[in-house]
Structure formats: structure tokens, C-alpha cells
Write a protein that holds these residues in place. Structure first.
Motif, PDB file in Angstrom:
ATOM      1  N   ASP A  59     -29.480 -50.723 -31.347  1.00  0.00           N
ATOM      2  CA  ASP A  59     -28.371 -50.699 -30.411  1.00  0.00           C
ATOM      3  C   ASP A  59     -27.109 -51.380 -30.926  1.00  0.00           C
ATOM      4  O   ASP A  59     -26.014 -50.932 -30.653  1.00  0.00           O
ATOM      5  N   ILE A  60     -27.259 -52.467 -31.655  1.00  0.00           N
ATOM      6  CA  ILE A  60     -26.122 -53.307 -31.988  1.00  0.00           C
ATOM      7  C   ILE A  60     -25.994 -53.443 -33.498  1.00  0.00           C
ATOM      8  O   ILE A  60     -26.958 -53.768 -34.190  1.00  0.00           O
ATOM      9  N   ASN A  61     -24.778 -53.209 -33.985  1.00  0.00           N
ATOM     10  CA  ASN A  61     -24.487 -53.453 -35.393  1.00  0.00           C
ATOM     11  C   ASN A  61     -24.103 -54.931 -35.509  1.00  0.00           C
ATOM     12  O   ASN A  61     -22.962 -55.322 -35.256  1.00  0.00           O
ATOM     13  N   VAL A  62     -25.069 -55.736 -35.876  1.00  0.00           N
ATOM     14  CA  VAL A  62     -24.896 -57.189 -35.878  1.00  0.00           C
ATOM     15  C   VAL A  62     -23.802 -57.618 -36.851  1.00  0.00           C
ATOM     16  O   VAL A  62     -23.014 -58.525 -36.550  1.00  0.00           O
ATOM     17  N   GLU A  63     -23.716 -56.962 -37.990  1.00  0.00           N
ATOM     18  CA  GLU A  63     -22.684 -57.316 -38.978  1.00  0.00           C
ATOM     19  C   GLU A  63     -21.291 -57.049 -38.427  1.00  0.00           C
ATOM     20  O   GLU A  63     -20.375 -57.850 -38.610  1.00  0.00           O
ATOM     21  N   ARG A  64     -21.124 -55.913 -37.723  1.00  0.00           N
ATOM     22  CA  ARG A  64     -19.818 -55.578 -37.149  1.00  0.00           C
ATOM     23  C   ARG A  64     -19.429 -56.573 -36.063  1.00  0.00           C
ATOM     24  O   ARG A  64     -18.276 -57.010 -35.976  1.00  0.00           O
ATOM     25  N   VAL A  65     -20.393 -56.950 -35.236  1.00  0.00           N
ATOM     26  CA  VAL A  65     -20.129 -57.935 -34.181  1.00  0.00           C
ATOM     27  C   VAL A  65     -19.719 -59.270 -34.788  1.00  0.00           C
ATOM     28  O   VAL A  65     -18.779 -59.918 -34.323  1.00  0.00           O
ATOM     29  N   ALA A  66     -20.390 -59.676 -35.853  1.00  0.00           N
ATOM     30  CA  ALA A  66     -20.059 -60.944 -36.510  1.00  0.00           C
ATOM     31  C   ALA A  66     -18.654 -60.903 -37.099  1.00  0.00           C
ATOM     32  O   ALA A  66     -17.903 -61.886 -37.006  1.00  0.00           O
ATOM     33  N   SER A  67     -18.264 -59.769 -37.687  1.00  0.00           N
ATOM     34  CA  SER A  67     -16.921 -59.679 -38.271  1.00  0.00           C
ATOM     35  C   SER A  67     -15.846 -59.699 -37.190  1.00  0.00           C
ATOM     36  O   SER A  67     -14.795 -60.330 -37.360  1.00  0.00           O
ATOM     37  N   ILE A  68     -16.101 -59.043 -36.065  1.00  0.00           N
ATOM     38  CA  ILE A  68     -15.143 -59.064 -34.954  1.00  0.00           C
ATOM     39  C   ILE A  68     -15.051 -60.465 -34.356  1.00  0.00           C
ATOM     40  O   ILE A  68     -13.960 -60.962 -34.059  1.00  0.00           O
ATOM     41  N   ARG A  69     -16.197 -61.123 -34.222  1.00  0.00           N
ATOM     42  CA  ARG A  69     -16.210 -62.487 -33.692  1.00  0.00           C
ATOM     43  C   ARG A  69     -15.412 -63.426 -34.593  1.00  0.00           C
ATOM     44  O   ARG A  69     -14.636 -64.264 -34.111  1.00  0.00           O
ATOM     45  N   ALA A  70     -15.570 -63.273 -35.893  1.00  0.00           N
ATOM     46  CA  ALA A  70     -14.829 -64.111 -36.845  1.00  0.00           C
ATOM     47  C   ALA A  70     -13.339 -63.817 -36.767  1.00  0.00           C
ATOM     48  O   ALA A  70     -12.511 -64.741 -36.847  1.00  0.00           O
ATOM     49  N   ALA A  71     -12.953 -62.546 -36.628  1.00  0.00           N
ATOM     50  CA  ALA A  71     -11.544 -62.185 -36.526  1.00  0.00           C
ATOM     51  C   ALA A  71     -10.918 -62.749 -35.255  1.00  0.00           C
ATOM     52  O   ALA A  71      -9.769 -63.204 -35.268  1.00  0.00           O
TER      53      ALA A  71
END
Length: 97
Positions: A59-71
Motif C-alpha cells: 500500500d505505501i511506498n515507504v521511501e517516497r513517504v520518507a523523502s516527502i517527510r524530509a522535504a
């Protein structure tokens, strides 16, 4: 609105269509002597896919979520409000068709 109190009366097993213990055991494949029979269940490919979806690992692209969170945390995330507005208008047009 007034709610009247009612008494709870037990319902007999015959009233709800219950079966005797032995009939229920036979319906579910149990042996009358108390020992359980061995049975196997084969799942279809569709049911295996549904089980995989239910696990939620895809369900979730964890790497993409982490990059958005960092941004967001660093203040580098730029939100294009015009693109969001255009997408909302396009979606509303599709709904009206």
C-alpha cells in the motif's frame, strides 16, 4: 419520544431454526466420536491476491513517504497550487459528465 421498556424473553432454539449438536457437527465435517477429521482448503488465485492486498505491504511506498517527510521538515517542499486547482477542476468536470 418515549421508549418503552420491554422484558427480555429467551428465544427457544426451535424458534430460530437451530439444529441439534450432531447435525451441526455433521454439517461442518466433524466426526461424531469427538475426533476431528482432516480437511484441506485450496485457495483460488483471486483469493490469494486479496489476502496479499489485505496484508497492506504494497500500500505505501515507504521511501517516497520518507523523502516527502524530509522535504517538509527542511522546508524544501514546494506545493504547486495551480496544478492542484487544475486537477480539482478536471475531476469535477469528469463527475459532471
Amino acid at each position: 419520544m418515549k421508549i418503552n421498556s420491554t422484558t427480555n424473553r429467551p428465544i427457544s432454539a426451535d424458534a430460530v431454526g437451530a439444529r441439534p449438536e450432531s447435525a451441526a457437527a455433521q454439517a461442518y465435517g466433524a466426526v461424531a466420536g469427538g475426533s476431528a477429521s482432516s480437511s484441506q482448503v485450496a485457495l483460488s488465485s483471486a483469493s490469494r491476491k486479496l489476502l496479499a492486498l489485505q496484508e497492506g505491504s504494497n500500500d505505501i511506498n515507504v521511501e517516497r513517504v520518507a523523502s516527502i517527510r524530509a522535504a517538509i521538515a527542511s522546508g524544501q517542499l514546494k506545493i504547486d497550487t495551480g496544478r492542484i486547482a487544475d486537477s480539482l477542476i478536471a475531476s469535477a468536470r469528469d463527475l459532471l459528465k
